[in-house]
Every structure is written in C-alpha cells, then in structure tokens.
Design a protein around this motif. Structure first.
Motif, short mmCIF file in Angstrom:
data_model
loop_
_atom_site.label_atom_id
_atom_site.label_comp_id
_atom_site.label_asym_id
_atom_site.label_seq_id
_atom_site.Cartn_x
_atom_site.Cartn_y
_atom_site.Cartn_z
N UNK A 257 -9.86 8.94 -16.46
CA UNK A 257 -8.92 7.84 -16.26
C UNK A 257 -8.35 7.97 -14.85
N UNK A 258 -8.26 6.85 -14.14
CA UNK A 258 -7.64 6.85 -12.82
C UNK A 258 -6.43 5.93 -12.85
N UNK A 259 -5.35 6.36 -12.17
CA UNK A 259 -4.10 5.60 -12.18
C UNK A 259 -3.63 5.42 -10.74
N UNK A 260 -3.41 4.18 -10.37
CA UNK A 260 -2.90 3.86 -9.04
C UNK A 260 -1.39 3.78 -9.06
N UNK A 261 -0.76 4.76 -8.40
CA UNK A 261 0.69 4.74 -8.18
C UNK A 261 0.91 4.77 -6.67
N UNK A 262 0.10 3.97 -5.98
CA UNK A 262 -0.01 4.05 -4.52
C UNK A 262 0.59 2.85 -3.81
N UNK A 263 1.64 2.27 -4.37
CA UNK A 263 2.42 1.27 -3.67
C UNK A 263 1.91 -0.15 -3.77
N UNK A 264 2.64 -1.10 -3.15
CA UNK A 264 2.35 -2.52 -3.34
C UNK A 264 1.00 -2.97 -2.79
N UNK A 265 0.43 -2.25 -1.85
CA UNK A 265 -0.90 -2.59 -1.35
C UNK A 265 -1.98 -1.73 -1.96
N UNK A 266 -1.83 -1.36 -3.21
CA UNK A 266 -2.64 -0.36 -3.91
C UNK A 266 -4.14 -0.46 -3.64
N UNK A 267 -4.69 0.60 -3.06
CA UNK A 267 -6.14 0.68 -2.90
C UNK A 267 -6.83 0.87 -4.24
N UNK A 268 -6.17 1.61 -5.13
CA UNK A 268 -6.75 1.81 -6.46
C UNK A 268 -6.86 0.47 -7.17
N UNK A 269 -5.80 -0.33 -7.11
CA UNK A 269 -5.83 -1.64 -7.74
C UNK A 269 -6.97 -2.50 -7.22
N UNK A 270 -7.15 -2.50 -5.90
CA UNK A 270 -8.24 -3.30 -5.32
C UNK A 270 -9.59 -2.77 -5.77
N UNK A 271 -9.73 -1.45 -5.83
CA UNK A 271 -11.00 -0.86 -6.27
C UNK A 271 -11.31 -1.19 -7.72
N UNK A 272 -10.26 -1.38 -8.52
CA UNK A 272 -10.43 -1.74 -9.93
C UNK A 272 -10.62 -3.24 -10.12
N UNK A 273 -10.51 -4.01 -9.04
CA UNK A 273 -10.66 -5.46 -9.14
C UNK A 273 -9.42 -6.17 -9.61
N UNK A 274 -8.25 -5.50 -9.55
CA UNK A 274 -7.01 -6.12 -10.00
C UNK A 274 -6.38 -6.94 -8.89
N UNK A 275 -5.70 -7.99 -9.29
CA UNK A 275 -4.99 -8.82 -8.31
C UNK A 275 -3.83 -8.04 -7.74
N UNK A 276 -3.62 -8.13 -6.44
CA UNK A 276 -2.53 -7.41 -5.80
C UNK A 276 -1.23 -8.19 -5.81
N UNK A 277 -0.19 -7.57 -5.25
CA UNK A 277 1.10 -8.23 -5.11
C UNK A 277 1.02 -9.34 -4.06
N UNK A 278 1.57 -10.50 -4.39
CA UNK A 278 1.59 -11.62 -3.46
C UNK A 278 2.91 -11.65 -2.70
N UNK A 279 2.82 -11.99 -1.42
CA UNK A 279 3.99 -12.23 -0.57
C UNK A 279 5.05 -11.12 -0.62
N UNK A 280 4.65 -9.87 -0.44
CA UNK A 280 5.66 -8.81 -0.38
C UNK A 280 6.55 -8.98 0.85
N UNK A 281 7.81 -8.55 0.71
CA UNK A 281 8.77 -8.66 1.81
C UNK A 281 8.69 -7.43 2.70
N UNK A 282 8.62 -7.59 4.01
CA UNK A 282 8.79 -6.43 4.89
C UNK A 282 10.25 -5.99 4.90
N UNK A 283 10.48 -4.69 4.91
CA UNK A 283 11.84 -4.15 4.92
C UNK A 283 11.84 -2.84 5.69
#
Length: 363
Positions: free
Chosen positions: A148-174
């Motif tokens: 099992x792999x778990x992405x806890x790698x922030x709003x631009x998650x590379x794990x999420x992209x590798x899994x084919x998951x939709x990423x966060x839209x329109x994140x705010x820079x801060x």
C-alpha cells in the motif's frame, strides 16, 4: 537502495506521521520517506491548533478525538489564545470567541514522527518520491516495493498524480515568517487592506508571532512576497526569520482519495478548511483512519475504500460547507476592498462566527 515494505508513506508531516503510527501499532512494516533533511523544517504554516472542544464542535461525529490531541506534550503548547479577531479593510475589528494555542510546528511535526518511529515505523530522510512504476515507488534512493502506498506529500501530491487522482484546484499561495514583538492573545486575521482577495495574519507566541499573507490569484495579480512586504511595512513588523512559502488548498477535498492500492491524506487530499486554511487537526483525524485501514488491508484484505467512506462520514459535510462559504466570499466579497468590507458588515458577528466554524452562514 532497493527495499520492500508493507506500507510506504510519502511525507513526514502530521498526516504522514499519524498514518505511520497507527499502522505500525498494528504490527505491519511501515516506511516513511521524506525529501527534506529534517522533519518539520522549514515551517510553512500558521502554527495554530484549535482546542479539542472547538474541533469537536466543527466535526461532531469524530469519535475518540481527545487521544489524538492529548498526546501533544505541554512544552509544544506555546501560548494559549482567547479568540479570533477579524479585521476588515478599513480596520474595523470583530472579536470572536475561539480557543486554541500556538505551537512550535517544527517540534510538533518532529514529536509525531518520533511517535511513529517508536511504534515501529522506519523513517528515511533525504529521499524524494519520483513516480510509481510497475508496482514500485521510484525514489532518489532507489526502488521501494510496497503493498500500500500513501501520499501525504502536500497539495501538489506526486503520489496522487501517479495514482491518477485529481489534484487540488486553485490553491492559494501563502508565505509566513516569525516577527518579534508583544501581540494580543488573539489570532488576528486581516481581510483586504493589501490587495483584493488578500488576507494576512498575526498568530501570537510569547514575545513573537507567526505572521503571514495569502491571496487569491483570481482577484489580485501581484506577487505574494510583494504583498508580504507591504503587510510588514503597514504594521511595522520586526521580522526575524526567513520568509517561507507554500500553497494552500482552497476548494475543499478532492473528489476521490483512493485509487488501486494507494491513498492520499491531509493537504494532498484537500482535507483543509477552505475559509481559514487550517489543516493540522484534519491531518491527524484522517491520518488515524488511513493508518488503521491500510494496516487492516495488509493483514486481512480490508478494502482501502473504507478509508474514504469513514473520513467522509466524519469530515466531508463541514468541509463542503466551508468550501461553499468560501465560494460565496469569492463571488460577492473579494472583488474589491469595498465589497470585502461591505460583506463583512452584512454578515455581522454571528454569521462570521459560523463561517470560521464550518457552519452555514445563511439558513
């Protein structure tokens, strides 16, 4: 390096370390990889943790909430705060009752990572995740085979992209930094006053405060560092640390947080309160669920989809309400400084209190 593990977690922040602790306690092999050389450094958040009762009020269906937060040692509770002060573009203040404390976020993250290691997880530093290939994680230190792999790698998650998951839209820079000085015992949030769609804050500690600025690119076209400099000048702040930046999810959870034998959690899943950017409590709540489900999957085949089902039961409705309220603010309030002040006046104290608590602001 070429290795195997039952559960591979990418990211050692509050979400990743909480997943690791609860999974390792069940006796499975857990590995956390972290691209940085030190857990929690640099600090890129406001460092405010709501009191348990406040978290319970926002997420009333979460069970056994206290054990998640009572394990935080007293030395990481730097200053108890008495409320949240909201300031409109003309300087009018509205003080809301809301209790919590500021923490040393680097120490907070390191404490959670140490708990995970004590439970049996392995922590590998200076190891960057690149992609998934043929059931293996390709990293800067070699391939890692996992169940099992778990992405806890922030709003631009590379794990999420590798899994084919939709990423966060329109994140705010801060951006955020530490400023020396004596500050009132309130989280102070300024809306506008720098640019349309911009917000800024003081989150006090003893003798200093976490100060920062974020903004919506929809309504302001400037640079976040320029806005921070303007904020510092306006309030005559004595900044004593380097300014650090990040992106904050702003539109609620992503549609799906499970794919195949992978999951995402915390900022990577958009589990952030849209109206204020708060994510640490949600990282711990969702991290516990994710860790237990992942371990059960390895041990007895429990479906990973149970993670999504459970966290949604506990968190989705308040987070969707917060995202809807944020959309209302984007539609009516943030276009100009005038509309920001006007809408804050129309809302009044009661509705703004509902706003920060993830509750509906209109019947």
């Amino acid at each position: 390096m070429e290795s195997r593990t039952d559960i591979l977690i990418v990211g050692s922040g509050p979400a990743g370390s909480t997943v690791a602790e609860y999974a390792a306690e069940k006796g499975v092999n857990v590995t956390i990889i972290e691209r940085r050389s030190q857990v929690g450094v640099p600090v890129r958040c406001g460092e405010f943790i709501p009191a348990n009762d406040e978290i319970r009020d926002m997420f009333p269906s979460v069970e056994d909430l206290d054990p998640l937060f009572d394990k935080i040692p007293s030395n990481l509770r730097l200053r108890e705060l008495e409320g949240i002060k909201l300031v409109n573009p003309k300087g009018k203040e509205t003080l809301l009752d809301f209790s919590g404390y500021t923490t040393d976020r680097a120490g907070f993250d390191q404490h959670l990572a140490q708990r995970a290691v004590k439970a049996g997880a392995e922590l590998v530093m200076n190891c960057s995740f690149n992609r998934i290939e043929n059931g293996r994680a390709i990293t800067s230190q070699g391939d890692i085979e996992y169940k099992v792999i778990i992405g806890a790698d922030g709003p631009g998650s590379r794990v999420g992209r590798s899994l084919g998951l939709q990423g966060n839209k329109n994140p705010y820079p801060a951006v955020t930094a530490q400023a020396r000085g004596d500050f009132e015992p309130y989280v102070t949030m300024f809306f506008g006053g720098i640019a349309p769609g911009a917000y800024s804050w003081f989150i006090p500690k003893h003798g200093q405060a976490n100060v920062g600025v974020g903004f919506s690119p929809k309504f302001a076209s400037g640079n976040v560092h320029e806005y921070f400099d303007k904020f510092v000048s306006k309030h005559d702040l004595d900044v004593i640390t380097k300014v650090e930046g990040k992106h904050v999810p702003s539109e609620g959870p992503i549609p799906n947080t499970v794919s195949g034998n992978g999951m995402v959690v915390g900022d990577a899943a958009g589990q952030v309160i849209s109206v204020n950017g708060g994510g640490v409590p949600l990282a711990l709540i969702a991290g516990r669920i994710c860790g237990e489900v992942a371990a059960d999957n390895v041990l007895d085949g429990r479906p990973l989809e149970d993670y999504q089902t459970i966290w949604r039961q506990h968190m989705l409705k308040p987070l969707k309400t917060a995202a809807f309220n944020k959309k209302l603010a984007d539609t009516f309030a943030f276009h100009t400084e005038f509309t920001t002040g006007l809408c804050m006046g129309i809302l009044g104290k009661r509705r703004m209190d509902n706003l920060i608590r993830c509750k509906r602001i209109f019947p």
